[in-house]
Design an enzyme around this catalytic site. Sequence first.
Site, PDB file in Angstrom:
ATOM      1  N   HIS A 192       0.869  -1.173   0.000  1.00  0.00           N
ATOM      2  CA  HIS A 192       0.000   0.000   0.000  1.00  0.00           C
ATOM      3  C   HIS A 192       0.907   1.224   0.000  1.00  0.00           C
ATOM      4  CE1 HIS A 192      -3.196  -2.743   1.971  1.00  0.00           C
ATOM      5  NE2 HIS A 192      -3.437  -2.629   0.668  1.00  0.00           N
ATOM      6  N   GLU A 233       1.676   3.327   3.122  1.00  0.00           N
ATOM      7  CA  GLU A 233       2.206   2.653   4.303  1.00  0.00           C
ATOM      8  C   GLU A 233       3.706   2.476   4.090  1.00  0.00           C
ATOM      9  OE1 GLU A 233      -0.191  -0.866   4.807  1.00  0.00           O
ATOM     10  OE2 GLU A 233      -2.061   0.289   4.758  1.00  0.00           O
ATOM     11  N   HIS A 243       3.279  -3.809   6.505  1.00  0.00           N
ATOM     12  CA  HIS A 243       2.192  -2.837   6.350  1.00  0.00           C
ATOM     13  C   HIS A 243       2.266  -1.783   7.452  1.00  0.00           C
ATOM     14  CE1 HIS A 243      -0.466  -5.180   3.432  1.00  0.00           C
ATOM     15  NE2 HIS A 243       0.502  -6.033   3.713  1.00  0.00           N
ATOM     16  N   GLU A 269       2.055  -5.516  10.717  1.00  0.00           N
ATOM     17  CA  GLU A 269       1.636  -4.116  10.828  1.00  0.00           C
ATOM     18  C   GLU A 269       2.634  -3.427  11.750  1.00  0.00           C
ATOM     19  OE1 GLU A 269      -0.948  -2.688   9.304  1.00  0.00           O
ATOM     20  OE2 GLU A 269      -1.972  -4.452   8.469  1.00  0.00           O
TER      21      GLU A 269
END
Length: 644
Positions: A247, A250, A379, A471
Site C-alpha cells: 500500500h 504505508e 504494512h 503491521e
Amino acid sequence: MRPPPPLLLTMLVLAAARPGCEPAWGPEGGCPGSAASDSATCVDLQLQSCGDVAYNRTAFPTPLQHRSRAAVESSSEYVLLSVLHHLLEGQCNPDLRLLGCAVLAPRCEGGRVRRPCRHVCGALREACQPAFDAIDMAWPYFLDCGRYFSGPEEDCYDPLEKLRGGLDIEEALPSSHPHTFIQFTHHSYAQMVRVLKRTAARCAHVSKTYSIGRSFDGRDLLVIEFSSRPGQHELMEPEVKLIGNIHGNEVAGREMLIYLAQYLCSEYLLGNPRIQRLLNTTRIHLLPSMNPDGYEVAAAEGAGYNGWTSGRQNAQNLDLNRNFPDLTSEYYRLASVRGARSDHIAIPQHYWWGKVAPETKAIMKWMRTIPFVLSASLHGGDLVVSYPFDFSKHPQEEKMFSPTPDEKMFKLLARAYADVHPMMMDRSENRCGGNFLKRGSIINGADWYSFTGGMSDFNYLHSNCFEITVELGCVKFPPEEALYTIWQHNKEPLLNFMEMVHRGIKGMVMDKFGKPVKNARILVKGIRHDITTAPDGDYWRLLPPGAHIVIAQAPGYSKVIKKVIIPARMKRAGRVDFILQPLRTGPQKFLPGSRRGWPGEEPQEPDQDPLGARRQPTTGGSKPWWWSYFTSLGQHQPRWLLKY
C-alpha cells in the site's frame, strides 16, 4: 549416507579422468615439490569457482604442481572447493573457497607469484575447524598454513581482502561516520534505487539488484538480493522474501527494508558472525516498494499530512492486497471433499478476465521462478502480526477464526516477530496495538477482519511459501524523526523472522540412480497441506517441534515414509533425504494428486531419523556420509580428508 547432488556428478567424473597432484599418505601429507617459483609467467585466471577473487592473473605450475587450468579443474582439491559450501551447510563460505583459490590459483603480478598470508589462514582455521569436526572431516592438506602461506616479510597478501572492502571513493562517508552509518530518512524512488544499487556494489560478492517487473507507471520493482552466490538458487539453500509498501501510503516497511539492506551489507563486511551465517546459508530477497506509484502520491502530501487512503492503491486505483486470485474460497470447497488435494491450487481462468495489476502479475511470476519458503509483507496502520487465512471460512462472517492446516507453524512464525518487538510486548493496553495485547500481538487474519484476494493466502495456497503480515505501527506515514526508533524496534524481529526459515526439515528427493525428482510431494501426517520439490529435487518443510511422519511420493514411484523428531530448541533444519523406487509391476492405480494415500502399495515401516544433532563420527571402519561426494574419483579420492 547422503548422495551427492546430481549437478556435481559431471565434475566428479572429470576429476576421476584427469587427477591432479595427490598427497602422499603419511604424517607430512602434501604434494611433491613446494610453492611455485617467485618468477612466473602470468596468465588470465579462468577458473569458475575462483572467479570472484580479488585478482585476475595466475601462474602455472601451482604450489600443488598443477600445470594447466584443466589439471586444476579435474583435481580432487578443486572438487572439494566446489562442494564444501554444501558439506559445511554454508559455514565459512566464501572464506574457505577464496583461501583455497589462493593456493589452487596463485596470485600473479608483474611476473611474480605472491603467496597468501599465513595469519589469515591461521585465523580462518581456528574459526572453521569446529565445522570440519562436526562432520568428521580432516582439515584439507592444501590449506596447511605453514606450508603454502607466508608472512608479511615475504610480501604476502590477504586473500579475503575483497570481503573486507569498503565504499568506493566517490561514495565514501564523512570521516566522522562509521562504515555502518545509515541515514534514517525517507527515500524517494530515485534515492531508493541509488541506495540499493550502491549497497549491492559495495557487497558485490554477496549481493545484487534485479527487477521483477514494472509498475503501471513504468517504475522498476527493484529487489536487492543477498546470498553467497547472488543470482542463482543453490541446492538446499532456502529462499526468503520480504515485501514492503504494497500500500503506497504505508511507508515504514519500505524504509525498514532499505535500512535492512544496508545493515546486512555493513555487518557482513565487518565480520558479524550472525549476519555472515545468515547470508551464507540463506538467499534473501528484499522488495522495499511493491507500489512505487502509490508512494509518489502519498509522498506528495508528505508525512503527517497524508490521509488514511491517499496513495494506498496503485496507479490503476487497485488495492494490490485485494488483487490476487481468491484461492481461499476454492480451498474451503476442496477441504470438504474427502481425499481431494487442497494445496498448490491453480489460478482459475476467470481471474484473468478481471483487472490484474502489473505489480500483482510481477509478484506471481516471481513466485513461479524462485522456490520461496518464507515471506513477510510489511504494512502500517496498527501494531500486530497476522497470519493466514485472511478470508473467513464462512464468507458472511466478517470476523471468524479461520486457521490453515499449518496453524501451529504460522503461530510460531508470528511469535518469532512479535516476541522480540519491544512495543508489541509492551503491557500497556492504551498503546498502539494495545487491543491485541491479550493475544500476544498476533492474530489469525480472518479473526481480525475478513477479506479476499490477499497476498498471504495466495502464497500459501498456490506455492510452498508461508507468508505473514506485519503491521509496523499506527501511523502509516511516520515523520522522519520517528524512523530511527522504528528501525530499532524492528531490526531484531526482522532478523529473527528470517532465521525461522531454517526450522523444520529439508532434503533431496531422488530416484535410485541419484536423479532429482522434481515436483515430488512431501506430506506430513496430520497436516493436510503438501509441499513440492524444486526442479533440482530439493525441498524445505517448515514444521513445529515434535515427532512427525513424513512421506515422499511421486507418480510412478513407491512412496517412502520416515519418522522425524524435531527437538524444541533445534534452530537448524534437519536433513531428511528420500530415495524413491519405481513401482514394481502393473499400471498405476491412482489419479495423480487426487488422494493422499496411494492404493496398491505394500506398507512400509517408518524410518527413524532423529534430527537432534549433527552426524556423529563413524565406527567400524565405514566412511563418513560425505564420502559419497567423492566416490566417482576412483583412485584419486581425497583420502587426506579422512581422519582415520
